[in-house]
Design a protein around this motif. Structure first.
Motif, short mmCIF file in Angstrom:
data_model
loop_
_atom_site.label_atom_id
_atom_site.label_comp_id
_atom_site.label_asym_id
_atom_site.label_seq_id
_atom_site.Cartn_x
_atom_site.Cartn_y
_atom_site.Cartn_z
N LEU A 139 41.38 44.62 36.28
CA LEU A 139 40.74 43.94 37.11
C LEU A 139 40.80 44.69 38.60
N TRP A 140 42.01 44.74 39.03
CA TRP A 140 42.21 45.43 40.27
C TRP A 140 41.73 46.84 40.35
N VAL B 8 33.42 38.25 44.09
CA VAL B 8 33.40 37.29 42.71
C VAL B 8 34.79 38.03 42.08
N LEU B 9 34.75 39.34 41.89
CA LEU B 9 35.81 40.04 41.11
C LEU B 9 37.14 39.80 41.98
N LEU B 10 37.06 39.77 43.01
CA LEU B 10 38.43 39.57 44.01
C LEU B 10 39.02 38.16 43.51
N VAL B 11 38.21 37.02 43.54
CA VAL B 11 38.61 35.70 43.03
C VAL B 11 39.06 35.71 41.84
N HIS B 12 38.23 36.41 40.89
CA HIS B 12 38.64 36.64 39.51
C HIS B 12 39.81 37.13 39.28
N SER B 13 40.22 38.12 39.91
CA SER B 13 41.43 38.62 39.98
C SER B 13 42.64 37.99 40.27
N LEU B 14 42.39 37.10 41.53
CA LEU B 14 43.36 36.35 41.81
C LEU B 14 43.77 35.27 40.98
N ARG B 15 42.58 34.86 40.26
CA ARG B 15 42.83 33.47 39.55
C ARG B 15 43.45 33.93 37.93
N SER B 16 43.56 35.26 37.63
CA SER B 16 43.95 35.80 36.37
C SER B 16 45.45 36.11 36.34
N SER B 17 46.01 35.09 36.90
CA SER B 17 47.64 35.29 36.98
C SER B 17 48.26 35.03 35.73
N THR B 18 47.63 34.60 34.65
CA THR B 18 48.18 34.39 33.35
C THR B 18 47.70 35.47 32.21
N ALA B 19 46.86 36.31 32.88
CA ALA B 19 46.40 37.16 31.90
C ALA B 19 47.37 38.43 31.72
N SER B 20 47.17 39.20 30.74
CA SER B 20 48.03 40.17 30.50
C SER B 20 48.07 41.20 31.57
N ARG B 21 49.34 41.94 31.69
CA ARG B 21 49.44 42.81 32.78
C ARG B 21 48.37 43.82 32.67
#
Length: 515
Positions: free
Chosen positions: A181-182, A162-175
């Protein structure tokens, strides 16, 4: 143009929408988790302990110094779980209900995470169905009522994905958020490997997830981020990976067992019985055919995963199994059916997709009813008195000893069987029944060794210990074909004892010998 809706038609529509609003994604996932917990928890206290659970409890009940000495020699891969169980037993005791409760809770968490994860790739109904079917899979209900780390590792595996998919889909989040997340992924990966070494088998599956689920463009950024997070997680887990490698001889017993065939794995790996396996694999095949053959372009059955989504869950089912099978052939024996328990969430989701792919609601309902119907007998066996390890009966043996033995009697245990079935373990997991009895062949308690079990001597080497005894209880494994099984009876007969009574519990024979 003005449309008018009759009041008697509008009310049901509004009520239906209100119900949908109340059943939020989080609430629906939580409810599935609660159901999964209850299914695993129900009657979990009923079966007697078995050998692997005895290893857990005996290790957890050691002093921390003794536990540290044990882990230096063996079972380092279970060290974190033993340490957790050490504290848990101090708080809640070592009953079956207490020690198996964490596993039931973990299955609830895993089912919740399965719904959350599946919802990334498919409709809500299939996601909820996947969580519920996961909760009913025989392999899941078994590990959800067992004092081992497998259920906890499965929950970590789900939420790590779940955390992996969420991290992949958070491309627009702040750095900063992306880095956190990673980093969380790295830490959870390391924790999962410390709990269960074979959780590292998820990494090839996660590579598939990165390629198919990443929304970043170009793709290489997602790949680099995941590789870096994975490398950090493996680096943090390096001590347990090295310890597991150095202690790899402890799973050498796998090589002495008959090779598991593909057909046996198809049944026993997750489904336990042939009827369950037939139903489950039929629905898995339906899901594959529906997604890969019937879908074309953007037109597909409502709620079904796309090809990428189903590929991810199929990879989760197949890749870890393939790695263990290939590794067994090329490196060292490592394939055991229970090691693939962490794939069960994917199995539940794919089966749910197969149900959703059926032509109409009647067929879907019938398939679910049929699946539950074939699961219930397997569940009933699991929750019976002898539901563990093909009939472990140590609690019932302890009850007989408690009712009939008196302080000052001697007790001798059959040592001719493999360690997980030695009747001696009944004394350690149900100690109250053996208080006051003289352990004739014991030379050194397990807590004083750097090994899992007691040091014992053959009965023929300790005959002076029986000279002052008038009654001795022999506990023998009745399923053994070993001719040595009658040796202790013969030895004691030569010392003036005779068989007064024999009681067969389930697979343990209790022989009362008196002068």
């Amino acid at each position: 143009m003005t449309s008018v809706i009759a009041p008697h038609l509008a009310a049901p529509v509004v009520m239906g929408r209100r119900r949908m609003r109340v059943l939020t994604p989080g609430l629906s996932a939580g409810l599935v988790g609660l159901v999964a917990f209850l299914v695993s928890f129900a009657w979990s206290w009923q079966p007697s302990y078995w050998g692997d659970e005895a290893a857990s409890i005996m290790s957890a009940e050691r002093s921390l110094t003794s536990l540290s000495g044990l882990l230096d020699n063996v079972d380092a891969v279970h060290g974190l779980y033993y340490l957790f169980l050490h504290g848990w037993i101090d708080l809640f005791g070592a009953s079956e209900l207490s020690t198996r409760l964490p596993s039931a809770v973990a299955i609830g968490a895993a089912a919740t995470g399965t719904v959350v994860l599946a919802r990334f790739f498919m409709g809500t109904r299939v996601a909820i169905g996947g969580g519920l079917i996961f909760a009913l899979i025989p392999r899941v209900t078994y590990m959800g009522a067992e004092a081992r780390s497998t259920a906890i590792a499965t929950a970590i595996a789900v939420w790590l994905t779940v955390l992996l998919v969420h991290s992949l889909r958070s491309s627009t989040a702040s750095r900063r958020r992306q880095v956190l997340l990673w980093l969380g992924y790295s830490l959870l990966l390391a924790l999962g490997i410390y709990v269960f070494l074979f959780l590292a088998l998820l990494l090839p599956v996660h590579a598939v997830v990165v390629v198919l689920a990443a929304r970043r463009h170009p793709l290489w950024r997602s790949v680099v981020a995941w590789l870096g997070a994975s490398a950090l997680g493996l680096l943090l887990a390096a001590p347990i990976l090295l310890a597991g490698t150095s202690q790899r001889e402890q799973i050498a017993f796998i090589g002495r067992r008959p090779t598991v065939t593909v057909t046996e794995a198809a049944v026993m790996q997750w489904f336990d019985t042939i009827p369950v396996a037939i139903m489950a694999w039929s629905l898995i095949i339906v899901a594959i055919l529906a997604v890969f053959l019937r879908q074309s372009g953007t037109h597909r059955t409502a709620g079904l995963p796309g090809r990428a989504g189903l590929t991810i869950f199929l990879a989760w089912m197949v890749v870890p199994s393939a790695i263990l099978l290939i590794g067994t052939q090329l490196v060292t024996p490592m394939y055991a059916l229970r090691y693939l328990s962490l794939c069960a969430p994917a199995v539940g989701v794919v089966i749910a997709a197969g149900v959703a792919a059926l032509a109409n609601n009647w067929l879907r309902a019938a398939s679910v009813v049929a699946l539950v119907a074939v699961i219930v007998p397997a569940y009933a066996v699991q929750r019976g008195d002898f539901g563990k390890n093909e009939g472990s009966d140590w609690r019932q043996v302890a009850d007989v000893i408690a009712a009939r033995a008196i302080p000052g009697d001697g007790v001798v245990f059959d040592q001719s069987v493999r360690p997980s079935r030695v009747p001696r373990l009944a004394m350690h997991v149900y100690p109250d029944a053996f208080v006051g009895l003289q352990d004739v062949t014991l030379t050194r308690s397990y807590a004083e060794t750097g090994w899992l079990w007691d040091d014992v001597a053959p009965l023929t080497d300790v005959l002076p210990a029986v000279t002052d005894l008038d009654r001795i209880w022999l506990l023998q494994y009745s399923g053994s074909g070993d001719s040595r099984r009658g040796t202790d009876v013969q030895t004691l007969t030569l010392q003036g004892f005779h068989v007064a009574e024999t009681t067969l519990v389930n697979r343990t024979r209790i022989i009362e010998m008196t002068r």
